[in-house]
Design a protein around this motif. Sequence first.
Motif, short mmCIF file in Angstrom:
data_model
loop_
_atom_site.label_atom_id
_atom_site.label_comp_id
_atom_site.label_asym_id
_atom_site.label_seq_id
_atom_site.Cartn_x
_atom_site.Cartn_y
_atom_site.Cartn_z
N THR A 65 -33.17 55.81 18.75
CA THR A 65 -34.42 56.55 19.00
C THR A 65 -34.40 57.91 18.31
O THR A 65 -35.46 58.41 17.88
N ALA A 66 -33.22 58.53 18.21
CA ALA A 66 -33.12 59.80 17.48
C ALA A 66 -33.45 59.59 16.01
O ALA A 66 -34.18 60.37 15.39
N ALA A 67 -32.89 58.49 15.44
CA ALA A 67 -33.19 58.20 14.03
C ALA A 67 -34.67 57.86 13.85
O ALA A 67 -35.30 58.29 12.86
N ALA A 68 -35.21 57.09 14.80
CA ALA A 68 -36.63 56.74 14.71
C ALA A 68 -37.51 57.98 14.83
O ALA A 68 -38.53 58.10 14.14
N PHE A 69 -37.11 58.90 15.71
CA PHE A 69 -37.91 60.11 15.88
C PHE A 69 -37.85 60.99 14.62
O PHE A 69 -38.86 61.56 14.19
N ASP A 70 -36.66 61.07 14.01
CA ASP A 70 -36.54 61.83 12.76
C ASP A 70 -37.43 61.22 11.68
O ASP A 70 -38.13 61.94 10.93
N ALA A 71 -37.40 59.89 11.59
CA ALA A 71 -38.23 59.23 10.58
C ALA A 71 -39.71 59.43 10.88
O ALA A 71 -40.52 59.66 9.97
N MET A 72 -40.06 59.33 12.16
CA MET A 72 -41.46 59.52 12.54
C MET A 72 -41.91 60.95 12.26
O MET A 72 -43.07 61.18 11.85
N GLN A 73 -41.02 61.91 12.46
CA GLN A 73 -41.40 63.29 12.19
C GLN A 73 -41.68 63.50 10.70
O GLN A 73 -42.62 64.22 10.33
N VAL A 74 -40.89 62.84 9.85
CA VAL A 74 -41.14 62.94 8.41
C VAL A 74 -42.48 62.29 8.06
O VAL A 74 -43.28 62.85 7.28
N LYS A 75 -42.73 61.12 8.62
CA LYS A 75 -44.00 60.44 8.35
C LYS A 75 -45.18 61.28 8.84
O LYS A 75 -46.22 61.38 8.17
N ASP B 177 -45.26 64.51 9.26
CA ASP B 177 -45.43 65.69 8.41
C ASP B 177 -46.15 65.35 7.11
O ASP B 177 -46.88 66.18 6.55
N ASN B 178 -45.99 64.13 6.65
CA ASN B 178 -46.61 63.71 5.40
C ASN B 178 -47.96 63.04 5.62
O ASN B 178 -48.55 62.51 4.66
N GLY B 179 -48.43 63.05 6.89
CA GLY B 179 -49.74 62.49 7.18
C GLY B 179 -49.80 60.98 7.21
O GLY B 179 -50.89 60.40 7.18
N ARG B 180 -48.65 60.31 7.26
CA ARG B 180 -48.62 58.85 7.30
C ARG B 180 -48.47 58.30 8.71
O ARG B 180 -48.28 57.10 8.91
N ALA C 198 -50.86 61.43 15.75
CA ALA C 198 -50.23 62.16 16.86
C ALA C 198 -49.75 61.23 17.96
O ALA C 198 -48.72 61.47 18.59
N THR C 199 -50.47 60.15 18.18
CA THR C 199 -50.08 59.20 19.23
C THR C 199 -48.73 58.56 18.90
O THR C 199 -47.86 58.44 19.77
N GLU C 200 -48.56 58.16 17.67
CA GLU C 200 -47.29 57.56 17.26
C GLU C 200 -46.15 58.58 17.36
O GLU C 200 -45.02 58.24 17.75
N TYR C 201 -46.44 59.80 16.99
CA TYR C 201 -45.43 60.85 17.06
C TYR C 201 -44.99 61.09 18.51
O TYR C 201 -43.79 61.18 18.80
N GLU C 202 -45.96 61.23 19.41
CA GLU C 202 -45.63 61.50 20.82
C GLU C 202 -44.88 60.34 21.44
O GLU C 202 -43.99 60.53 22.28
N LYS C 203 -45.20 59.12 21.02
CA LYS C 203 -44.48 57.96 21.55
C LYS C 203 -43.02 57.98 21.10
O LYS C 203 -42.10 57.69 21.89
N ALA C 204 -42.79 58.30 19.85
CA ALA C 204 -41.41 58.37 19.36
C ALA C 204 -40.62 59.46 20.08
O ALA C 204 -39.44 59.28 20.43
N LYS C 205 -41.28 60.59 20.30
CA LYS C 205 -40.60 61.66 21.03
C LYS C 205 -40.32 61.26 22.47
O LYS C 205 -39.24 61.53 23.02
N SER C 206 -41.29 60.60 23.10
CA SER C 206 -41.11 60.16 24.48
C SER C 206 -39.99 59.13 24.59
O SER C 206 -39.19 59.17 25.53
N ASP C 207 -39.91 58.22 23.63
CA ASP C 207 -38.83 57.22 23.65
C ASP C 207 -37.46 57.91 23.52
O ASP C 207 -36.50 57.52 24.19
N TYR C 208 -37.40 58.91 22.68
CA TYR C 208 -36.13 59.63 22.50
C TYR C 208 -35.73 60.36 23.78
O TYR C 208 -34.57 60.30 24.22
#
Length: 431
Positions: A376-386, A388-391, A394-404
């Motif tokens: 989940t840490a790796a997924a959150f890092d990857a999601m944060q990069v995505k 940041d690049n607009g890919r 916010a919903t996907e980002y918050e879910k990754a953070k919540s999973d972590y």
Amino acid sequence: MKATLTLALCLAGACFAADATVWSLDSCVAYAIENNIDVRRQRLNAMQGELEVTEAKDRFLPNLSGYASQSFNFGRGLTADNTYANRNTSSFSVGAQLSLPLFQGLRAVRGLKYSRTALSAMLERVEEAKDNVTLNVISQYLQALYAREILQVARIQLDISKNEMERRNALLEAGKIAELDIYEARAQVSRDELSVVNAANDSTVALLDLVQMLNLTDADGFDIEPLADGMMPLLSPDEVFANAMRNNHGIRAGRIEAEAAEHNVLVARSGYIPTLSFSAGIGTNYYKTSGFTNEGFGMQMRHNFAKSIGFSLSVPVFDAFSTRNSVRRARLQQASVALQLDDARMTLHKAITQAYTQALGAHKKLDASRQTVESTAAAFDAMQVKYDNGRANATEYEKAKSDYASALAEAVQAKYEAILRTRILNFYNKQ
């Protein structure tokens, strides 16, 4: 990553107030045992048992008593001629009596055995009370550490949310995101701040519960230190149970109480056996009658001096079934003690089996949760990069953070569940 570094510090249990009075687990256990009410009550019971042993020994000793009496009679009284006359008399007597039990129907011997056995059981109950306090303190100590690390997880999540809000503020000022995104980030920060407050309250309450368990009068500055790194090995439940059956103080107390109940039956049966006692006495008296010439006080005391010895045999014939009823009550008590011992065995076996099963499950969950934290840490890092690049939205980002964050909390829970259950097994194994 900053979050992973903070997690490592959190799971190491290194976060505690440096200026507080820090207690170790051993110091908490020692203090709780010394001040626990139940332990002190059991110690008083043991002192009462010591007194009962002393009383049982004293039953072998003789009874010695002295006496003195003075009496006056006025008016008509019977004379030596078997007639009545008005005469005043006075008498004085003094002496000593000795009574020695020669054979008490084995009641004293059996009573002494019963008292000594009962005292041994009381001493085991003292140790059992100490064991119960130790287990309770260990459980609450680990609960306090668990609550503290959950607080650290909540702070990690809050730090991530604050960093994201700052990033969105910069993007908003650059005109790259809508104003709605910053509102969502602020709302998430508020929710995480509330989670930190709740976790801080839970941590404070856990520490307070430990303080109350220790019977400390002042909780100011109280804090606990983390446990040493390293997990204890997981023992076999059969091996632990076998050792506990030999060394567990509750089981040992139950066995000794069963032995004491057997002695109590023999004490009750002593009522069927005859008793023999020896008695001896010495005494003298002075007697004066008005109208007659009486010897002087000293002369009478010398002339009336007497000694006596005697033996007394008592054979029980019928005592209104008192002895029979006493024996029946003692046998019922013996059966009750045997049932209590069986119940203690089953309760101990259940506790050890449950601790092993829960420890095994917690170890497996801990291994899985550690892998989940990494993924989940790796997924959150990857999601944060995505993101940041607009890919990613916010919903996907918050879910990754919540999973972590959830993975972190589950890892902490599994860690302390494994530590607690493993320590319980080791405690039963080493009693």
